[in-house]
Motif scaffolding. Structure first.
Motif, PDB file in Angstrom:
ATOM      1  N   LEU A 353       1.045  -1.004  -0.435  1.00 56.63           N
ATOM      2  CA  LEU A 353      -0.355  -0.052   0.044  1.00 56.63           C
ATOM      3  C   LEU A 353       0.832   1.359   0.136  1.00 56.63           C
ATOM      4  O   LEU A 353       0.046   2.132  -0.643  1.00 56.63           O
ATOM      5  N   PHE A 354       1.640   1.250   0.819  1.00 55.41           N
ATOM      6  CA  PHE A 354       2.956   2.497   1.019  1.00 55.41           C
ATOM      7  C   PHE A 354       3.449   2.508  -0.549  1.00 55.41           C
ATOM      8  O   PHE A 354       4.166   3.751  -0.353  1.00 55.41           O
ATOM      9  N   ASP A 355       3.940   2.153  -1.151  1.00 56.95           N
ATOM     10  CA  ASP A 355       4.662   1.719  -2.806  1.00 56.95           C
ATOM     11  C   ASP A 355       4.177   2.737  -3.721  1.00 56.95           C
ATOM     12  O   ASP A 355       4.841   3.650  -4.081  1.00 56.95           O
ATOM     13  N   GLY A 356       2.922   2.716  -3.687  1.00 54.09           N
ATOM     14  CA  GLY A 356       2.004   3.907  -4.172  1.00 54.09           C
ATOM     15  C   GLY A 356       1.397   5.360  -4.199  1.00 54.09           C
ATOM     16  O   GLY A 356       0.823   5.009  -4.845  1.00 54.09           O
ATOM     17  N   VAL A 357       1.905   5.596  -3.713  1.00 52.48           N
ATOM     18  CA  VAL A 357       1.308   6.555  -2.787  1.00 52.48           C
ATOM     19  C   VAL A 357       2.159   8.163  -3.356  1.00 52.48           C
ATOM     20  O   VAL A 357       1.509   9.188  -4.000  1.00 52.48           O
ATOM     21  N   TYR A 358       3.499   7.815  -3.250  1.00 52.89           N
ATOM     22  CA  TYR A 358       4.232   8.766  -4.136  1.00 52.89           C
ATOM     23  C   TYR A 358       5.013   8.111  -5.314  1.00 52.89           C
ATOM     24  O   TYR A 358       5.528   6.961  -5.358  1.00 52.89           O
ATOM     25  N   ALA A 367       8.785   5.634   7.207  1.00 52.23           N
ATOM     26  CA  ALA A 367       9.367   4.957   8.235  1.00 52.23           C
ATOM     27  C   ALA A 367       7.353   4.328   8.645  1.00 52.23           C
ATOM     28  O   ALA A 367       7.774   3.596   9.063  1.00 52.23           O
ATOM     29  N   GLN A 368       6.878   5.060   8.318  1.00 47.86           N
ATOM     30  CA  GLN A 368       5.556   4.608   8.342  1.00 47.86           C
ATOM     31  C   GLN A 368       5.271   2.277   8.015  1.00 47.86           C
ATOM     32  O   GLN A 368       4.730   2.177   8.620  1.00 47.86           O
ATOM     33  N   LYS A 369       6.046   2.460   6.524  1.00 48.01           N
ATOM     34  CA  LYS A 369       5.880   1.493   6.104  1.00 48.01           C
ATOM     35  C   LYS A 369       6.943  -0.048   7.248  1.00 48.01           C
ATOM     36  O   LYS A 369       6.439  -0.899   7.205  1.00 48.01           O
ATOM     37  N   ALA A 370       8.039   0.762   7.430  1.00 53.91           N
ATOM     38  CA  ALA A 370       8.699  -0.199   8.625  1.00 53.91           C
ATOM     39  C   ALA A 370       8.089  -0.404   9.234  1.00 53.91           C
ATOM     40  O   ALA A 370       8.053  -1.207   9.591  1.00 53.91           O
ATOM     41  N   GLU A 371       8.013   0.799  10.362  1.00 57.19           N
ATOM     42  CA  GLU A 371       6.788  -0.148  11.194  1.00 57.19           C
ATOM     43  C   GLU A 371       5.073  -0.778  11.211  1.00 57.19           C
ATOM     44  O   GLU A 371       5.160  -1.714  12.086  1.00 57.19           O
ATOM     45  N   ALA A 374       6.847  -4.236  10.629  1.00 52.54           N
ATOM     46  CA  ALA A 374       7.480  -4.965  12.094  1.00 52.54           C
ATOM     47  C   ALA A 374       5.793  -4.989  12.753  1.00 52.54           C
ATOM     48  O   ALA A 374       6.242  -6.657  13.424  1.00 52.54           O
ATOM     49  N   TYR A 375       5.053  -4.099  12.919  1.00 51.56           N
ATOM     50  CA  TYR A 375       3.934  -5.167  13.099  1.00 51.56           C
ATOM     51  C   TYR A 375       3.331  -6.483  12.846  1.00 51.56           C
ATOM     52  O   TYR A 375       2.908  -7.257  13.351  1.00 51.56           O
ATOM     53  N   ARG A 376       3.383  -6.513  11.119  1.00 51.68           N
ATOM     54  CA  ARG A 376       2.821  -7.080  10.890  1.00 51.68           C
ATOM     55  C   ARG A 376       3.356  -8.674  10.898  1.00 51.68           C
ATOM     56  O   ARG A 376       2.675 -10.171  10.963  1.00 51.68           O
ATOM     57  N   ASP A 377       5.279  -8.889  10.944  1.00 57.61           N
ATOM     58  CA  ASP A 377       6.278  -9.728  11.644  1.00 57.61           C
ATOM     59  C   ASP A 377       5.890 -10.016  12.652  1.00 57.61           C
ATOM     60  O   ASP A 377       6.374 -11.238  12.968  1.00 57.61           O
TER      61      ASP A 377
END
Lengths: 386, 454
Positions: A353-358, A367-371, A374-377
């Protein structure tokens, strides 16, 4: 009358003549009986082999549509918007595009996607709820499906204005000059966005073709409620040309769209094409058209079927039976491919999801994606989805 | 063997009725062959078979409504089941998820068994398959974001779940929702009411004397007085002295609705309320000119029928205090604008509770509009001393057959439709007069231009 326009390459306004007039007479090159007819301004520029090729597209697109509709009834798709009845309008216009042109579809342009070389399986993800798009617009020359009614006409106009600024209009180089093709329907013609797109396109003489598939029904609202005049007449108010074409005649649609696109590429500005067709199916799989429209009307349009007339023409030409049976086999294989592909569509990786925004990397989002990852993992996962 | 589960064919439907099976056990079906018609909340839908093979069982009989996700048909083949992909993976997925949980975490299983409807592709999966256990949740410390999430959950848990109206109900009664026992996760209105009822005895203060009184047996006893008493007496006197006949007619009032819209935008009517009732009132006055017997009174003492000189048009109004029927004297001599003004004044006065007794006497004919309560029609009871009363039902969009009967233009289209009912005193008039009056009113409402013919 002349209007000043901004054109690329010249910073001063230069006058251009007002484009061609609006023609409300229906252009037709192939009658419902399968007979070729002449038109004083438009002609299909292909041979009978290209008619066969168009027929193949029509038939396979109809199969894609039918199969996806069935997949929805199998419980495999959340929704499907059928293009049944509108195949000629979509294939005829889609095939008139050049690779450097760009199409801006609604959510029903399955036939246009087919012409842009998009694997129909890629149409399914959005309707299954596992994809936000399905294909790469830059690679295919086709924007993602637009669910917002009429919004894509603005995108198309903006894109066309960018083409002007990139110097990709009116250079005379057939591999460079490009145009945008905006699809919308009779219902969208009442939307404010469409009005704005028309105004901007006209003001800047943008290389965009507004292709209206007038399928007579905006969900349950009949055409008569949208407009008291043929929709094509609206073009006159905006100051560009319009042409009305039998949307179930693939040859006429192709000829008319090709001419309009060429005018756009040549820097002669926008054109409104009203393709008069009919939505034979429901608005979507969630709709029940028997509640609001007369079956006699549907029956009348069945006689103007876009595929039947081409088939009649081809059979008149003594096209070998094997052509039709081979095509049927190809369609069956395509159906099996679609069913298989649909059921094996992976569950979405929400991290994507985070990849298609910009377009470019964005530190906050990274940073949001990394967070999130980490949560998903932190979960035991087998499927990959979270 | 493949089972086809009832899909959600319409974006969020939860159930459907199996209408008609197009196949029987033993039939061999192809992929996408229509096998069954189902009826959802939205429409009747044909379902195509996702599988090819022989039908081995129809799992839901016709006429039965089942939830989305219920297996409805079993299809296999003589050469073994032709099971594409998702069905098998679905079965496997469920088995492994269940197996895993029963082995590792039996406590979760019972709670996790709840079936969770999902939109596509898998019918209904068990909630447990989605609720994966976090790695090392019990042993090691959770990661930061997890902790944050848990913190939020804990905060939310301290508040009882209830819908806003239930919260208000609790607040109004000084009830702490956390104290209210409830079966599910959400405190319902019934829970709160039961709780209030349970604690009622202690705080009950002296009831105000005018209010309904709770009797010893738990029933509520309301003293009959004021408007209620007057209405009761009037209705008894009317119903048991005047033999009532009621007739009704259902009609297309689209033209009246158009007229109302036109009048609303007419500058002369700018200050007054223009409603269908206004047109009905005018139509009644006009129809009474042709059937004056309906604007009459039965004089028992003198054994005479008194035809009234003018129409004093009563309009029934529901007010906070009860039903009042003020009338507009000389309504038949008023222009439409005057009538609109009089009606507006009459209703405003009634609503404000300022209707004087004099305004309620001397009526000669009454209109009652039960449509405002959302009902279609009624059998009105005469205002005592009057011979006719017209009851107007709700004006609603209905399918209506229009065009020339049997002609090419004949079709069903949505129109504004209402039902009028008239009750009349059969001592004074017969069906002929009553019917003529009702037909006249209906003809004007159907086509207000016909008012010119009266």
């Amino acid at each position: 009358m002349t209007v000043p326009v901004h054109t690329p390459g010249s910073e001063t306004a230069r006058p251009v003549t007002t484009p061609s007039t609006v023609d409300t007479e229906l252009v037709q090159l192939l009658t419902p009986e399968g007979r070729r007819v002449e038109h004083e301004r438009y002609a299909f520029d292909g041979d009978d082999e290209s008619v066969r090729s168009l027929y193949r597209d029509l038939l396979l697109v109809r199969r894609v549509d039918h199969e996806a509709h069935a997949l929805q009834r199998h419980g495999e798709l959340g929704l499907w918007a059928q293009c049944l009845g509108q195949e000629a309008a979509q294939v005829g216009s889609g095939r008139a595009l050049r690779s450097q042109d760009f199409a801006f579809p609604t959510y029903r342009e399955h036939g246009v996607a087919w012409c842009r070389g998009i694997d129909p399986a890629k149409l399914l993800g959005l309707f299954r709820g596992v994809e936000l798009g399905g294909w790469d617009p830059a690679e295919t020359g086709m924007a993602l499906y637009s669910i917002i009614i009429g919004a894509q006409t603005m995108h198309a106009t903006g894109y066309a204005m960018a083409l002007q600024r990139d110097g990709a209009v009116g250079t005379g180089d057939p591999t460079r000059d490009a145009a945008a093709l905006a699809y919308f329907g009779d219902g969208a013609s009442s939307q404010g966005d469409v009005h704005e797109a028309f105004v901007w396109a006209s003001s800047f003489n943008a290389p965009v073709v507004f292709f209206c598939q007038n399928n007579h029904w905006a969900i349950s609202v009949p055409l008569a409620r949208q407009s008291r005049t043929p929709l094509v007449q609206r073009a006159a108010g905006y100051g560009f040309g319009g042409v009305r074409v039998d949307g179930n005649d693939v040859l006429a649609v192709h000829a008319v769209t090709q001419a309009a696109l060429q005018r756009a590429r040549d820097g002669e500005g926008p054109t409104l094409v009203e393709a008069v067709t009919y939505r034979m199916g429901a608005h979507t799989t969630s709709d029940d058209p028997t509640r609001y429209r007369d079956s006699a009307e549907v029956e009348a349009w069945r006689h103007r079927d876009p595929l039947a007339r081409v088939e009649r023409y081809l059979r008149e030409l003594d096209t070998p039976e094997s052509f039709f049976t081979d095509l049927q086999t190809e369609a069956d294989d395509l159906g099996a491919h679609l069913r298989e592909a649909c059921r094996s569509l992976p569950e979405p990786d929400l991290g994507a999801l985070f990849d298609g925004v910009y377009a470019d990397a964005h530190p906050e989002l990274a940073a949001q994606k990394a967070e999130y990852l980490a949560y998903r993992d932190s979960f035991d996962t087998e499927g990959g989805a979270a | 063997m493949s089972e086809f589960r009832l899909p959600d064919v319409g974006e969020g439907l939860t159930e459907a009725e199996v209408l008609t099976w197009h196949v029987a056990v033993g039939d061999v079906v192809e992929v996408n062959q229509t096998i069954v018609d189902i009826e959802t909340a939205k429409s009747v839908v044909e379902l195509p078979s996702p599988f090819a093979g022989e039908v081995t069982a129809l799992l839901v009989p016709e006429g039965t409504t089942v939830p989305v996700g219920t297996p409805i048909i079993a299809i296999g083949g003589p050469t073994g089941p032709i099971v594409p992909d998702d069905a098998s993976s679905l079965v496997e997925g469920e088995a492994s998820a269940d197996g895993e949980e029963s082995a590792e975490e039996p406590a979760v299983q019972s709670a996790g068994e709840k079936r969770e409807p999902v939109l596509v592709g898998y019918g209904v999966r068990t909630a447990s398959t989605r609720r994966r256990r976090r790695k090392g949740e019990s042993a090691s410390a959770p990661s930061e974001p997890v902790e944050a999430a848990l913190g939020r959950v804990a905060t939310i848990d301290r508040r009882a779940l209830a819908k806003p109206p239930v919260r208000k109900l609790a607040k109004d009664h000084g009830v702490d929702l956390l104290e209210v026992p409830c079966d599910g996760p959400v405190v319902t209105r019934a829970d709160v009411e039961a709780f209030i009822a349970g604690r009622r005895p202690e705080p009950q203060a002296a009831a105000p004397t005018s209010a309904p009184v709770a009797a010893a047996d738990g029933d509520t006893r309301i003293p009959v007085k004021g408007v209620r008493k007057a209405t009761a007496q009037a209705m008894v006197s009317s119903a048991f002295t005047a033999p009532h006949v009621t007739e009704w007619v259902t009609l297309d009032v689209s033209a009246t609705m158009e007229l109302v819209e036109r009048l609303k935008s007419d500058r002369r009517f700018a200050g007054v309320k223009v409603s269908p009732t206004l047109v009905v009132a005018k139509a009644v006055c006009l129809a009474l000119t042709r059937t004056p017997e309906l604007n009459a009174s039965w004089d028992e003492a003198t054994q005479e029928i008194v035809l009234k000189r003018s129409v004093n048009l009563g309009v029934a109004a529901a007010t906070d205090r009860g039903l009042v029927v003020p009338n507009i004297p000389g309504a038949d001599r008023m222009t439409l604008l005057e009538l609109a003004e009089a009606l507006g004044e009459l209703t405003a006065t009634a609503r404000a509770g300022r209707t004087q007794p004099a305004q309620m006497s001397g009526g000669t004919f009454t209109i009652t509009n039960v449509g405002v309560f959302g009902v279609d029609a009624g059998t009105p009871i005469l205002n005592p001393g009057e011979t006719g009363i017209l009851c107007v039902g709700q004006i609603d969009r209905r399918p209506w057959v229009t065009g020339t009967p049997g002609g090419a233009d004949e079709r069903v289209e949505p129109r504004w439709v209402t039902t009028l009912a008239v009750s009349f005193d059969h001592r004074v008039v017969d069906g002929q007069q009553g019917s003529r009056f009702l037909a006249d009113v209906a003809s004007i409402l159907r086509d207000p231009a016909l008012a010119l013919t009266f």
